[in-house]
Design a protein around this motif. Structure first.
Motif, mmCIF file in Angstrom:
data_model
loop_
_atom_site.group_PDB
_atom_site.id
_atom_site.type_symbol
_atom_site.label_atom_id
_atom_site.label_comp_id
_atom_site.label_asym_id
_atom_site.label_seq_id
_atom_site.Cartn_x
_atom_site.Cartn_y
_atom_site.Cartn_z
ATOM 1 N N GLY A 173 0.832 -1.206 0.000
ATOM 2 C CA GLY A 173 0.000 0.000 0.000
ATOM 3 C C GLY A 173 0.860 1.248 0.000
ATOM 4 N N VAL A 174 1.884 1.256 0.849
ATOM 5 C CA VAL A 174 2.763 2.423 0.920
ATOM 6 C C VAL A 174 3.452 2.631 -0.417
ATOM 7 N N SER A 175 3.863 1.540 -1.037
ATOM 8 C CA SER A 175 4.538 1.639 -2.324
ATOM 9 C C SER A 175 3.641 2.323 -3.356
ATOM 10 N N PHE A 176 2.401 1.849 -3.446
ATOM 11 C CA PHE A 176 1.481 2.460 -4.410
ATOM 12 C C PHE A 176 1.173 3.903 -4.032
ATOM 13 N N LEU A 177 1.101 4.162 -2.729
ATOM 14 C CA LEU A 177 0.827 5.526 -2.274
ATOM 15 C C LEU A 177 1.948 6.467 -2.720
ATOM 16 N N LEU A 178 3.186 6.080 -2.460
ATOM 17 C CA LEU A 178 4.308 6.953 -2.798
ATOM 18 C C LEU A 178 4.354 7.207 -4.297
ATOM 19 N N GLY A 179 4.253 6.150 -5.085
ATOM 20 C CA GLY A 179 4.340 6.311 -6.523
ATOM 21 C C GLY A 179 3.277 7.244 -7.058
ATOM 22 N N LEU A 229 -15.116 -6.966 -22.722
ATOM 23 C CA LEU A 229 -15.950 -5.859 -22.250
ATOM 24 C C LEU A 229 -15.386 -4.533 -22.732
ATOM 25 N N ILE A 230 -14.062 -4.370 -22.611
ATOM 26 C CA ILE A 230 -13.493 -3.066 -22.935
ATOM 27 C C ILE A 230 -13.090 -2.942 -24.391
ATOM 28 N N GLY A 231 -12.934 -4.065 -25.087
ATOM 29 C CA GLY A 231 -12.762 -3.983 -26.534
ATOM 30 C C GLY A 231 -11.343 -3.739 -27.015
ATOM 31 N N THR A 232 -10.490 -3.169 -26.186
ATOM 32 C CA THR A 232 -9.102 -2.939 -26.572
ATOM 33 C C THR A 232 -8.207 -3.363 -25.424
ATOM 34 N N ILE A 233 -7.211 -4.180 -25.715
ATOM 35 C CA ILE A 233 -6.312 -4.554 -24.616
ATOM 36 C C ILE A 233 -4.869 -4.295 -25.015
ATOM 37 N N THR A 234 -4.090 -3.927 -24.012
ATOM 38 C CA THR A 234 -2.637 -3.864 -24.160
ATOM 39 C C THR A 234 -2.051 -4.649 -22.986
ATOM 40 N N PRO A 235 -0.811 -5.083 -23.089
ATOM 41 C CA PRO A 235 -0.228 -5.807 -21.949
ATOM 42 C C PRO A 235 -0.227 -4.951 -20.679
ATOM 43 N N ASP A 236 -0.105 -3.624 -20.864
ATOM 44 C CA ASP A 236 -0.032 -2.724 -19.712
ATOM 45 C C ASP A 236 -1.287 -2.738 -18.855
ATOM 46 N N LEU A 237 -2.373 -3.227 -19.450
ATOM 47 C CA LEU A 237 -3.644 -3.228 -18.737
ATOM 48 C C LEU A 237 -3.644 -4.225 -17.586
ATOM 49 N N PHE A 238 -2.806 -5.246 -17.702
ATOM 50 C CA PHE A 238 -2.795 -6.295 -16.687
ATOM 51 C C PHE A 238 -1.434 -6.339 -16.011
ATOM 52 N N ARG A 239 -1.065 -5.220 -15.436
ATOM 53 C CA ARG A 239 0.208 -5.207 -14.716
ATOM 54 C C ARG A 239 -0.083 -5.363 -13.235
ATOM 55 N N PHE A 240 0.952 -5.121 -12.450
ATOM 56 C CA PHE A 240 0.875 -5.427 -11.036
ATOM 57 C C PHE A 240 -0.286 -4.719 -10.334
ATOM 58 N N PHE A 241 -0.667 -3.538 -10.856
ATOM 59 C CA PHE A 241 -1.745 -2.822 -10.156
ATOM 60 C C PHE A 241 -3.043 -3.633 -10.159
ATOM 61 N N MET A 242 -3.199 -4.506 -11.164
ATOM 62 C CA MET A 242 -4.415 -5.320 -11.204
ATOM 63 C C MET A 242 -4.463 -6.264 -9.998
ATOM 64 N N THR A 243 -3.346 -6.885 -9.710
ATOM 65 C CA THR A 243 -3.273 -7.717 -8.503
ATOM 66 C C THR A 243 -3.492 -6.869 -7.261
ATOM 67 N N PHE A 244 -2.973 -5.657 -7.305
ATOM 68 C CA PHE A 244 -3.178 -4.737 -6.179
ATOM 69 C C PHE A 244 -4.671 -4.483 -5.971
ATOM 70 N N TYR A 245 -5.411 -4.276 -7.066
ATOM 71 C CA TYR A 245 -6.858 -4.095 -6.939
ATOM 72 C C TYR A 245 -7.488 -5.310 -6.248
ATOM 73 N N ARG A 304 -7.071 8.677 -7.863
ATOM 74 C CA ARG A 304 -7.800 7.458 -7.564
ATOM 75 C C ARG A 304 -6.882 6.415 -6.928
ATOM 76 N N MET A 305 -5.704 6.255 -7.496
ATOM 77 C CA MET A 305 -4.793 5.263 -6.942
ATOM 78 C C MET A 305 -4.320 5.669 -5.550
ATOM 79 N N VAL A 306 -4.156 6.986 -5.342
ATOM 80 C CA VAL A 306 -3.774 7.446 -4.005
ATOM 81 C C VAL A 306 -4.856 7.035 -3.008
ATOM 82 N N VAL A 307 -6.105 7.242 -3.410
ATOM 83 C CA VAL A 307 -7.211 6.867 -2.525
ATOM 84 C C VAL A 307 -7.171 5.361 -2.243
ATOM 85 N N PHE A 308 -6.965 4.568 -3.286
ATOM 86 C CA PHE A 308 -6.929 3.112 -3.090
ATOM 87 C C PHE A 308 -5.786 2.705 -2.176
ATOM 88 N N ALA A 309 -4.626 3.310 -2.390
ATOM 89 C CA ALA A 309 -3.472 2.947 -1.558
ATOM 90 C C ALA A 309 -3.748 3.298 -0.101
#
Lengths: 261, 297, 376
Positions: free
Chosen positions: B101-107, C276-292, C334-339
């Motif tokens: 979480g901190v990692s994503f927050l900082l980035g 669903l989204i119709g267009t995919i790139t490899p970047d769409l399924f990076r580590f942030f997806m696991t983070f979600y 948005r990502m700040v909020v999620f983190a």
């Protein structure tokens, strides 16, 4: 099954951790139906011997024979399925699960249904699950825990947790039961009750029991044969009377008391 | 200078940067037994601090760099205090999740911050890094000379700190056995704060040197160097300081040589590093110099 | 004949009495059945309601809400799988994005129309056999299953060594590394994936029928698994792996089982998302997806399938609701909020919404009674 034949044979077990020798050339035979005690001061290597029997450690040297079969180096789950069950010095229950569920875990290796049976579920799976529950409750009743079956194991008092752990070990239908300091953390009265309990389950389930204890007095009452180790080396074996008078044993325990004082 | 020697020097430079970052992972793992996932982002932050002090507040480079190191080190301490310390007795995996979480927050904070944002920014490289020196007949660029030298100096200073000072002794004691050390009356929290201070400061130096070497700033530039440096720490034997340095240099060299000899696979350079990581975790989890951690039955 | 006529009031009364007795017995039985199986009736009722809702919503719903619901169900599918390995079994895996990536790409390769394939792979032609295959919408499920199977195969490759040797954060890092390797492979195989440029023009087969239908199946499977003897073994492994092994449980096999299940779910989710989204790139399924996914199961309660479902929909809602913040106000917010949400829930709310428990009708009844007692 001949009463005199050997169920477990430990041959020259040695365990080294780096430079430290935890157990040195430990040999011992246990016969069917016996109740044997292994005692020794703290850090003498008792639990290490258990871990070598159950496959948690692979001995540096020596062999473990169970019912004449070499089980050295087998993984713990295979050894458990062969019929050796154990408890742990610091109780290792699945604390978030109920007492009954803890016992049911031990039935799982004998489940014949596949995952797909469980997913559907097929009649075979339903039958097995019902069988397990009934047997589990029976077993808990046999150790006097039927009232606590649906309580969270971690919430039970210490003494009952110990019993759940023993019930869980019994559910694997073992031939040999290893008890690692079952009376640890109990007061003398509780320890006495527990020893009576151990005698009772041994009768009921026709078990061979190998028991580690730190406090000598506890095993004196119930084990006809006792082995003593100190610093990983076997120093004496005999009846409680012989052990009590054995000079090396006295020395070992006196040394410990001197340290404690 | 022959190509091979040039590559070797490149690898050495890259390796010294990995070593600087890997120290932070290994120090924290040695003491708290968890992977400080945010360490790579701490490293990234140092570059942005410098960017701010130099470009926005117009401080001289050396002062901006000093401030950047100090602030980054402070960040490390604050993060430990706020996010990690309350979880010290929680399951270790909770700590790991929090660190993610901190990692994503900082980035993502970088993306949100004014003047920084999601797009690439230039890194202020000082003059002595771009200058070309002539030693005898060999002409050498400042970066190639200074980066490994400064990194090596920092590593030596760290070794001195860990093996010759009182704090260092406390750090090593805690790494061996945190409970006993606490019983002996050491102030665990203070030592852990020190550990984060030192680790983050080294990462900050690494971040600034990294910027001099590859003069671009990007909000996610910490992730990959972070993972590679963690790989270096694992290769050397996690928890082992000398191991982290060794692992850093080895990995840097290996990576550069991989690209040099297999240029058509250069897109898979990171796959190579992760492959090394997975293989080490699987077959030699204690690394080259580490001691096995025994599980208590 | 005459006797009958004479006795008809008596007979009629007897019949009526008999009929009444039968009806009463039926009623009693019905009540007994209801009492014994009321949970199933309620569940059936909910499923029927869901069916009605989907058949209405496919046309009647606002497109924005339709999209949020689809995303919610897709996240829920992946999260249910993810919580089985990370929560129920306690084996911390961070490779889910790699499995989603595989599912998304294989599904796309199977359903992308041939003319679209010619347009996308301009520089280098697409490799055989994908340049000949374009499954119609009626075979969408086959493409999805293929994606799931591809993910399972990848999971076998990494799972057999990794689950045997590693646990805790080491396992996490190794699976993360594997996920990144999958990403790098996909990004560097343009003949197969068109590389970083991605694939566009994927036929939009995904709809509420698919997402909710698959979600229901996945949830059913996960719940059955968790409540079965296998699930008990998985939970025992989480609680005390050593004890479980000492009771004869083949720990590795069970971990692998959970891992493969999670990979299959992730593969399905990836395929659904691509269509669903119709267009995919490899970047769409990076580590942030696991983070979600991690955020979803932490919020829902690690190890709770109900929590994963609820968390998936909550996440999709917040995600889409904050989209305007991201595009209009401050990008990246948005990502700040999620983190922050993840950190805060680890610090203050580690149990999550459900803990390790599941939603049950009885539990709902208890909660309802509790709320009622508070109100009064």
């Amino acid at each position: 099954m001949v009463q005199d034949s050997v169920i477990l044979s430990l041959q020259n077990l040695t365990m080294r951790f780096g430079g430290l020798v935890a157990v040195r050339e430990f040999s011992m035979d246990i016969r069917y139906g016996e109740l044997v005690g292994l005692i020794g001061p703290n850090g003498a290597g008792k639990t290490t011997i258990f871990n070598m029997i159950t496959g948690h450690y692979v001995p540096s040297e020596g062999r473990v024979l169970f019912e004449g079969r070499d089980i050295t180096g087998l993984p713990p789950w295979k050894i458990a399925r062969l019929g050796i069950a154990r408890t742990f010095q610091n109780i290792r229950l699945c604390r978030e699960m109920t007492a009954l569920e803890n016992v049911l875990i031990s039935f799982h290796p004998r489940v014949r249904s596949t995952v797909f049976d469980a997913l559907l579920p097929t009649p075979r799976y339903v039958r097995e699950e019902r069988w397990m529950r009934e047997r589990g409750l029976e077993l808990l009743a046999a150790v006097g825990l039927e009232r606590w079956a649906h309580f969270r194991a971690g919430a039970l008092p210490y003494g009952l947790q110990r019993r759940v752990e023993i019930a869980r070990a019994l559910a694997t239908q073992p031939k040999l039961l290893l008890l690692d300091e079952p009376a640890a953390g109990m007061n003398p009265q509780e320890a006495q009750d527990l020893m009576g309990f151990i005698l009772k389950i041994r009768e009921t389930f026709g078990l061979t029991i190998f028991l580690i204890e730190h406090v000598m007095q506890v095993v004196m009452g119930i084990c006809p044969r006792i082995r003593v180790i100190d610093f990983g080396v076997s120093i004496a074996e005999g009846t409680p009377e012989e052990i009590k008078r054995h000079p090396k044993v006295i020395e070992a325990y006196l040394g410990e008391e001197a340290l404690r004082a | 200078m022959s190509i091979f020697l040039q590559q070797l020097l490149n690898g050495f430079t890259l390796g010294s940067l990995y070593a600087l970052i890997a120290i932070g992972y290994t120090l924290v793992y040695g003491i708290l037994r968890f992977i400080n996932f945010a360490h790579g982002d701490i490293f990234m932050f140092a570059g942005y601090w410098l960017f701010y002090w130099f470009f926005i507040f117009q401080l001289p480079w050396w002062l901006a760099a000093l401030l950047a190191v100090a602030l980054t080190a402070g960040m490390g301490v604050v993060i430990e205090r706020v996010a990690y310390r309350p979880l010290r007795h929680a399951p270790r995996i909770s700590l790991f999740i929090t660190a993610m979480g901190v990692s994503f927050l900082l980035g993502n904070t970088i993306i949100v911050l004014p003047w920084a944002g999601g797009r690439q920014k230039p890194f202020p490289t000082p003059a002595f890094m771009t200058q070309v020196y002539t030693v005898g007949t060999v002409r050498i660029q400042g970066v190639t000379l200074w980066v490994p030298l400064i990194a090596a100096a920092c590593l030596l200073a760290l070794l001195f700190l860990v093996y010759r000072t009182k704090v260092g002794r406390a750090m090593r004691a805690i790494a061996t056995d945190i409970e006993t050390t606490a019983l002996m009356g050491a102030d665990i929290n203070r030592v852990i704060s020190y550990t984060f201070l030192v680790g983050s400061a080294l990462a900050a130096v690494g971040g600034i040197l990294w910027g001099c070497r590859y003069p671009r700033l990007q909000w996610d530039m910490g992730v990959l160097p972070g993972l590679r440096s963690f790989t270096a720490a694992v290769v050397g034997g996690i928890g082992n300081i000398v191991g982290a340095m060794l692992g850093g240099y080895l990995l840097g060299l290996a990576e550069i040589l991989f690209v040099a000899f297999l240029p058509h696979l250069s897109g898979l350079r990171d796959a190579f590093v992760f492959g090394v990581l997975i293989l080490f975790l699987l077959f030699k989890p204690t690394g080259i110099l580490g001691k096995p951690l025994k599980e208590k039955v | 004949m005459r006797a009958w006529a004479r006795n008809w009031p008596v007979r009629l009364r007897a019949w009526a009495r008999g009929l009444l007795a039968v009806l009463r017995a039926w009623g009693r039985d019905l009540l007994a059945v209801l009492r014994a199986y009321w949970r199933f009736f309620l569940t059936g009722l909910v499923l029927a309601g869901l069916f009605a809702f989907v058949s209405w919503g496919e046309k009647g719903l606002d497109r924005f809400i339709w999209r949020v619901l689809n995303f919610g169900a897709i996240y829920a599918i992946a999260a249910v799988g993810y919580t089985v390995i990370n929560g129920v079994t306690g084996q911390f895996s961070l490779g889910a994005h790699g499995f989603m990536l595989l599912g998304a790409y294989l599904t796309t390769l199977l359903i992308l129309p041939l003319h679209q394939k010619e347009m996308v792979w301009i520089l280098r032609p697409l490799v055989w056999p994908f340049n000949r295959i374009a499954l119609p919408g009626s075979m969408f499920i086959l493409a999805l299953l293929a994606g799931g199977v591809a993910a399972v195969l990848a999971a076998v490759v990494v799972g057999i060594p990794a689950l045997r040797a590693l646990r805790g954060d080491y396992l996490a890092i190794a699976t993360l590394g594997f996920g990144e390797i999958l990403f790098l492979l996909v990004a560097n195989l343009p003949q197969l994936t068109n590389g970083a440029m991605g694939i566009k023009g994927i036929p939009p087969y995904t709809n509420l029928w698919w997402t909710f239908g698959i979600l229901v199946v996945v949830v059913y499977a996960a719940v059955r698994l968790k409540n079965s003897s296998f699930g008990r073994a998985l939970r025992a492994i989480r609680e005390d792996e050593l004890a479980a092994e000492s009771m004869g449980i083949n720990v590795f096999r069970h971990k692998l089982l959970a891992f493969l299940f999670s990979a299959f779910c992730a593969g399905l989710a990836g395929g659904l998302m691509a269509a669903l989204i119709g267009t995919i790139t490899p970047d769409l399924f990076r580590f942030f997806m696991t983070f979600y996914l991690l955020l979803i199961i932490v919020l829902g309660g690690m190890g709770s399938i109900s929590g994963a479902v609820v968390g998936g929909f909550i996440f999709a809602t917040i995600f889409e609701a904050l989209r305007f913040v991201d595009t209009a106000v401050v990008p990246g917010m948005r990502m700040v909020v999620f983190a922050l949400l993840l950190i805060a829930s680890m610090l203050f709310f580690r149990r999550g919404l459900f803990g390790q428990e599941e939603f049950t009708w009885a539990g709902l009844g208890r909660a309802g009674r509790w709320v009622w007692s508070k109100i009064r």
